[in-house]
Motif scaffolding. Structure first.
Motif, PDB file in Angstrom:
ATOM      1  N   VAL A  23       0.831  -1.196   0.000  1.00  0.00           N
ATOM      2  CA  VAL A  23       0.000   0.000   0.000  1.00  0.00           C
ATOM      3  C   VAL A  23       0.874   1.258   0.000  1.00  0.00           C
ATOM      4  O   VAL A  23       0.719   2.130  -0.845  1.00  0.00           O
ATOM      5  N   SER A  24       1.793   1.323   0.958  1.00  0.00           N
ATOM      6  CA  SER A  24       2.597   2.537   1.078  1.00  0.00           C
ATOM      7  C   SER A  24       3.821   2.256   1.931  1.00  0.00           C
ATOM      8  O   SER A  24       3.821   1.326   2.746  1.00  0.00           O
ATOM      9  N   SER A  25       4.880   3.057   1.746  1.00  0.00           N
ATOM     10  CA  SER A  25       6.068   2.933   2.576  1.00  0.00           C
ATOM     11  C   SER A  25       6.645   4.309   2.874  1.00  0.00           C
ATOM     12  O   SER A  25       6.378   5.280   2.158  1.00  0.00           O
ATOM     13  N   ILE A  26       7.440   4.350   3.935  1.00  0.00           N
ATOM     14  CA  ILE A  26       8.063   5.606   4.344  1.00  0.00           C
ATOM     15  C   ILE A  26       9.449   5.309   4.900  1.00  0.00           C
ATOM     16  O   ILE A  26       9.649   4.313   5.605  1.00  0.00           O
ATOM     17  N   SER A  27      10.407   6.155   4.575  1.00  0.00           N
ATOM     18  CA  SER A  27      11.762   5.972   5.079  1.00  0.00           C
ATOM     19  C   SER A  27      11.826   6.317   6.560  1.00  0.00           C
ATOM     20  O   SER A  27      10.885   6.869   7.134  1.00  0.00           O
ATOM     21  N   TRP A  28      12.942   6.044   7.179  1.00  0.00           N
ATOM     22  CA  TRP A  28      13.066   6.209   8.622  1.00  0.00           C
ATOM     23  C   TRP A  28      12.853   7.650   9.074  1.00  0.00           C
ATOM     24  O   TRP A  28      12.360   7.897  10.169  1.00  0.00           O
ATOM     25  N   ASN A  29      13.240   8.609   8.200  1.00  0.00           N
ATOM     26  CA  ASN A  29      13.108  10.018   8.578  1.00  0.00           C
ATOM     27  C   ASN A  29      11.916  10.685   7.904  1.00  0.00           C
ATOM     28  O   ASN A  29      11.722  11.888   8.053  1.00  0.00           O
ATOM     29  N   GLY A  30      11.150   9.924   7.145  1.00  0.00           N
ATOM     30  CA  GLY A  30       9.949  10.472   6.519  1.00  0.00           C
ATOM     31  C   GLY A  30      10.182  11.178   5.209  1.00  0.00           C
ATOM     32  O   GLY A  30       9.239  11.690   4.603  1.00  0.00           O
ATOM     33  N   ARG A  48      -5.174   9.484  -2.316  1.00  0.00           N
ATOM     34  CA  ARG A  48      -6.205   9.301  -1.288  1.00  0.00           C
ATOM     35  C   ARG A  48      -5.611   8.976   0.076  1.00  0.00           C
ATOM     36  O   ARG A  48      -6.153   9.374   1.102  1.00  0.00           O
ATOM     37  N   PHE A  49      -4.525   8.230   0.105  1.00  0.00           N
ATOM     38  CA  PHE A  49      -3.884   7.821   1.353  1.00  0.00           C
ATOM     39  C   PHE A  49      -2.615   8.649   1.568  1.00  0.00           C
ATOM     40  O   PHE A  49      -1.928   9.020   0.612  1.00  0.00           O
ATOM     41  N   ILE A  50      -2.317   8.894   2.838  1.00  0.00           N
ATOM     42  CA  ILE A  50      -1.104   9.628   3.200  1.00  0.00           C
ATOM     43  C   ILE A  50      -0.396   8.883   4.326  1.00  0.00           C
ATOM     44  O   ILE A  50      -0.997   8.639   5.377  1.00  0.00           O
ATOM     45  N   ILE A  51       0.867   8.529   4.081  1.00  0.00           N
ATOM     46  CA  ILE A  51       1.659   7.878   5.113  1.00  0.00           C
ATOM     47  C   ILE A  51       2.523   8.936   5.806  1.00  0.00           C
ATOM     48  O   ILE A  51       3.028   9.870   5.158  1.00  0.00           O
ATOM     49  N   SER A  52       2.668   8.811   7.101  1.00  0.00           N
ATOM     50  CA  SER A  52       3.496   9.759   7.854  1.00  0.00           C
ATOM     51  C   SER A  52       4.038   9.058   9.090  1.00  0.00           C
ATOM     52  O   SER A  52       3.635   7.928   9.405  1.00  0.00           O
ATOM     53  N   ARG A  53       4.932   9.725   9.779  1.00  0.00           N
ATOM     54  CA  ARG A  53       5.455   9.149  11.014  1.00  0.00           C
ATOM     55  C   ARG A  53       5.833  10.276  11.962  1.00  0.00           C
ATOM     56  O   ARG A  53       6.223  11.365  11.531  1.00  0.00           O
ATOM     57  N   ASP A  54       5.721   9.980  13.232  1.00  0.00           N
ATOM     58  CA  ASP A  54       6.153  10.886  14.288  1.00  0.00           C
ATOM     59  C   ASP A  54       7.176  10.118  15.111  1.00  0.00           C
ATOM     60  O   ASP A  54       6.804   9.287  15.955  1.00  0.00           O
ATOM     61  N   ASN A  55       8.440  10.378  14.852  1.00  0.00           N
ATOM     62  CA  ASN A  55       9.479   9.611  15.524  1.00  0.00           C
ATOM     63  C   ASN A  55       9.611   9.986  16.999  1.00  0.00           C
ATOM     64  O   ASN A  55      10.210   9.220  17.770  1.00  0.00           O
ATOM     65  N   THR A  56       9.063  11.114  17.402  1.00  0.00           N
ATOM     66  CA  THR A  56       9.074  11.436  18.837  1.00  0.00           C
ATOM     67  C   THR A  56       8.108  10.521  19.589  1.00  0.00           C
ATOM     68  O   THR A  56       8.278  10.280  20.781  1.00  0.00           O
ATOM     69  N   LYS A  57       7.112  10.014  18.879  1.00  0.00           N
ATOM     70  CA  LYS A  57       6.159   9.064  19.468  1.00  0.00           C
ATOM     71  C   LYS A  57       6.403   7.640  18.970  1.00  0.00           C
ATOM     72  O   LYS A  57       5.679   6.718  19.357  1.00  0.00           O
ATOM     73  N   ASN A  58       7.391   7.486  18.099  1.00  0.00           N
ATOM     74  CA  ASN A  58       7.705   6.176  17.517  1.00  0.00           C
ATOM     75  C   ASN A  58       6.448   5.535  16.927  1.00  0.00           C
ATOM     76  O   ASN A  58       6.152   4.355  17.173  1.00  0.00           O
ATOM     77  N   THR A 105      16.422  -1.723   7.503  1.00  0.00           N
ATOM     78  CA  THR A 105      17.048  -0.694   6.695  1.00  0.00           C
ATOM     79  C   THR A 105      16.352   0.650   6.901  1.00  0.00           C
ATOM     80  O   THR A 105      15.247   0.709   7.440  1.00  0.00           O
ATOM     81  N   LEU A 106      16.975   1.716   6.434  1.00  0.00           N
ATOM     82  CA  LEU A 106      16.413   3.050   6.622  1.00  0.00           C
ATOM     83  C   LEU A 106      15.427   3.415   5.526  1.00  0.00           C
ATOM     84  O   LEU A 106      14.626   4.346   5.682  1.00  0.00           O
ATOM     85  N   VAL A 107      15.507   2.692   4.426  1.00  0.00           N
ATOM     86  CA  VAL A 107      14.589   2.902   3.298  1.00  0.00           C
ATOM     87  C   VAL A 107      14.103   1.526   2.845  1.00  0.00           C
ATOM     88  O   VAL A 107      14.890   0.579   2.774  1.00  0.00           O
ATOM     89  N   ALA A 108      12.834   1.395   2.568  1.00  0.00           N
ATOM     90  CA  ALA A 108      12.295   0.127   2.083  1.00  0.00           C
ATOM     91  C   ALA A 108      11.250   0.419   1.013  1.00  0.00           C
ATOM     92  O   ALA A 108      10.707   1.522   0.950  1.00  0.00           O
ATOM     93  N   GLY A 109      10.983  -0.592   0.194  1.00  0.00           N
ATOM     94  CA  GLY A 109      10.113  -0.392  -0.942  1.00  0.00           C
ATOM     95  C   GLY A 109       8.843  -1.194  -0.899  1.00  0.00           C
ATOM     96  O   GLY A 109       8.190  -1.297   0.138  1.00  0.00           O
TER      97      GLY A 109
END
Length: 123
Positions: free
Chosen positions: A47-54, A66-76, A100-104
């Motif tokens: 569906v979607s992927s995101i690198s370690w730093n976004g 339609r979909f948005i992937i995100s991350r908050d590393n302060t909340k892990n 890894t830091l990046v995945a596909g």
């Protein structure tokens, strides 16, 4: 390590849901993450992927825009905001993590999985 997905539910077409993904134990940090989904009797699909730093994000064609992937590393925590949901989005959604830091897009790139969360979209 497991990636715990939550936030699924039942919505009408056109509605929205936000999925969350938290690693257990929470000592897992600096990892690439992805979302996959699986319908009964079908293969699990990307569906979607995101690198370690976004900084890098990928989307499968059916969900792009339609979909948005995100991350908050302060909340892990990794999120998947799903908007304009369609009945064909109905599936169990799984969160995955990679050392890894990046995945596909391939399942084999991911090392950690967990139990999914069910999303049901009615017409």
């Amino acid at each position: 390590v497991q990636l715990q997905a939550s936030g699924g539910g039942s919505v009408r077409a056109g509605g929205s849901l936000r999925l969350s993904c938290i690693p257990s134990p929470r000592t897992l940090t600096q990892y690439a993450a992805g979302w996959f989904r699986q319908e009964p009797g079908k293969e699990r699909e990307f569906v979607s992927s995101i690198s370690w730093n976004g900084n890098r994000r990928n989307y499968a064609y059916p969900v792009k825009g339609r979909f948005i992937i995100s991350r908050d590393n302060t909340k892990n925590t990794v999120y998947l905001q799903m908007n304009d949901l369609k009945p064909e989005d109905t599936a169990v959604y799984y969160c995955a993590g990679a050392r890894t830091l990046v995945a596909g897009t391939r399942r084999t790139e991911y090392d950690y999985w967990g139990q999914g969360t069910l999303v049901t979209v009615s017409s």
